[in-house]
Each structure stands twice: as structure tokens, then as C-alpha cells.
Design a protein around this motif. Structure first.
Motif, PDB file in Angstrom:
ATOM      1  N   ASP A   4      39.201  48.673  44.308  1.00 39.22           N
ATOM      2  CA  ASP A   4      39.549  47.561  44.308  1.00 39.22           C
ATOM      3  C   ASP A   4      41.614  47.561  43.982  1.00 39.22           C
ATOM      4  OD1 ASP A   4      38.010  45.765  44.821  1.00 39.22           O
ATOM      5  OD2 ASP A   4      36.777  46.345  42.786  1.00 39.22           O
ATOM      6  N   ARG A  62      36.310  43.992  53.495  1.00 40.79           N
ATOM      7  CA  ARG A  62      35.955  43.985  51.615  1.00 40.79           C
ATOM      8  C   ARG A  62      37.049  43.429  51.074  1.00 40.79           C
ATOM      9  NH1 ARG A  62      35.771  46.149  46.935  1.00 40.79           N
ATOM     10  NH2 ARG A  62      34.494  45.179  45.894  1.00 40.79           N
ATOM     11  N   THR A  63      38.337  44.342  50.857  1.00 37.70           N
ATOM     12  CA  THR A  63      39.581  43.880  50.268  1.00 37.70           C
ATOM     13  C   THR A  63      40.379  43.099  50.105  1.00 37.70           C
ATOM     14  OG1 THR A  63      39.043  47.232  49.556  1.00 37.70           O
ATOM     15  CG2 THR A  63      41.687  45.435  49.330  1.00 37.70           C
ATOM     16  N   ASP A 102      29.526  41.913  47.787  1.00 41.28           N
ATOM     17  CA  ASP A 102      29.735  43.644  47.169  1.00 41.28           C
ATOM     18  C   ASP A 102      28.474  44.232  47.724  1.00 41.28           C
ATOM     19  OD1 ASP A 102      31.858  44.062  46.665  1.00 41.28           O
ATOM     20  OD2 ASP A 102      32.094  43.798  44.396  1.00 41.28           O
ATOM     21  N   LEU A 116      39.145  35.636  46.904  1.00 35.39           N
ATOM     22  CA  LEU A 116      37.965  35.674  46.247  1.00 35.39           C
ATOM     23  C   LEU A 116      38.420  35.594  44.534  1.00 35.39           C
ATOM     24  CD1 LEU A 116      35.348  36.367  47.845  1.00 35.39           C
ATOM     25  CD2 LEU A 116      35.850  34.130  48.132  1.00 35.39           C
ATOM     26  N   THR A 117      39.494  36.828  44.686  1.00 34.27           N
ATOM     27  CA  THR A 117      39.945  36.462  43.285  1.00 34.27           C
ATOM     28  C   THR A 117      40.431  35.889  42.737  1.00 34.27           C
ATOM     29  OG1 THR A 117      39.652  38.870  42.529  1.00 34.27           O
ATOM     30  CG2 THR A 117      40.566  38.663  41.606  1.00 34.27           C
ATOM     31  N   SER A 124      32.645  33.490  42.956  1.00 35.39           N
ATOM     32  CA  SER A 124      31.809  34.681  42.091  1.00 35.39           C
ATOM     33  C   SER A 124      30.433  35.028  42.471  1.00 35.39           C
ATOM     34  CB  SER A 124      31.624  33.890  40.377  1.00 35.39           C
ATOM     35  OG  SER A 124      32.978  33.716  40.009  1.00 35.39           O
ATOM     36  N   SER A 128      31.524  36.544  46.139  1.00 36.06           N
ATOM     37  CA  SER A 128      32.000  37.663  46.192  1.00 36.06           C
ATOM     38  C   SER A 128      30.880  39.044  45.573  1.00 36.06           C
ATOM     39  CB  SER A 128      32.596  37.638  44.868  1.00 36.06           C
ATOM     40  OG  SER A 128      33.601  38.532  44.213  1.00 36.06           O
ATOM     41  N   GLN A 188      37.989  39.878  48.717  1.00 36.39           N
ATOM     42  CA  GLN A 188      38.113  40.396  47.768  1.00 36.39           C
ATOM     43  C   GLN A 188      39.221  39.790  46.567  1.00 36.39           C
ATOM     44  OE1 GLN A 188      35.015  39.948  46.128  1.00 36.39           O
ATOM     45  NE2 GLN A 188      33.893  41.430  46.085  1.00 36.39           N
TER      46      GLN A 188
END
Length: 95
Positions: free
Chosen positions: A95, A14-15, A78, A21-22, A71, A74, A18
Motif C-alpha cells: 500500500d 487495486r492500489t 481486498d 477510497l482511503t 470501508s 474497501s 484503495q
């Protein structure tokens, strides 16, 4: 048993996912804003400024569309992590 294994695997990836993606969302949002500004101010390159308005409009719209898709991806990642959380477990995501 399988649900817990899948949940732990999701927490591991996940981290980094993410973060990727960010970064991609920020780049696409910046490109969309820059493209929208260039529609009204021009780019300073004659070949680009002489293009049809439709072509100059498509680039920022495409970048904004990619931003929206990233978005949503993401958000769904989650929500999947929260849906797979086993019963009676507290979930703290950093995060």
C-alpha cells in the motif's frame, strides 16, 4: 485462464482504487466528527444554528454512513482479490 486474467486486472487497479477510497474515507470521517462537534458547540452562523436539531443531526450521520459504506467497499475489494488468487500463488499486497 480467465480467472488469472481477472486477478491480474484486480491487482492493477487495486492500489489506485484503495488510495482513492482511503482519501474519501478520511474526508468523510473528518466531516462526520466536525458535524458532531458542531451539534454541541454551534457553528457561529445564526441561520445554521437556528435549524431544527434533526437537520443538524442528519449531516454527521450521513457522513458516518458514507464512511461505513466506503470501508465495506474497501474490505470487499481486498477480499475479492484474495478469493481470486490462483492456487499455489503467494500474494503480497503493498500500500
Amino acid at each position: 485462464m480467465m480467472k488469472i486474467a481477472l486477478w491480474q486486472a484486480m491487482l492493477l487497479i487495486r492500489t489506485p482504487l484503495q488510495m482513492l477510497l482511503t482519501v474519501l474515507m478520511v474526508l468523510h470521517l473528518a466531516a462526520a466528527v466536525a458535524g458532531a462537534v458542531m451539534i454541541f458547540t454551534g457553528s457561529g452562523v445564526d441561520a445554521v444554528d437556528r435549524l431544527s436539531f434533526v437537520y443538524r443531526l442528519m449531516a454527521p450521520v450521513l457522513m458516518a454512513g458514507v464512511f461505513v459504506v466506503l470501508s465495506a467497499l474497501s474490505f470487499y475489494l481486498d477480499s475479492l482479490v484474495f478469493r481470486l488468487t490462483p492456487r499455489n500463488r503467494l500474494l503480497f499486497l503493498w500500500d
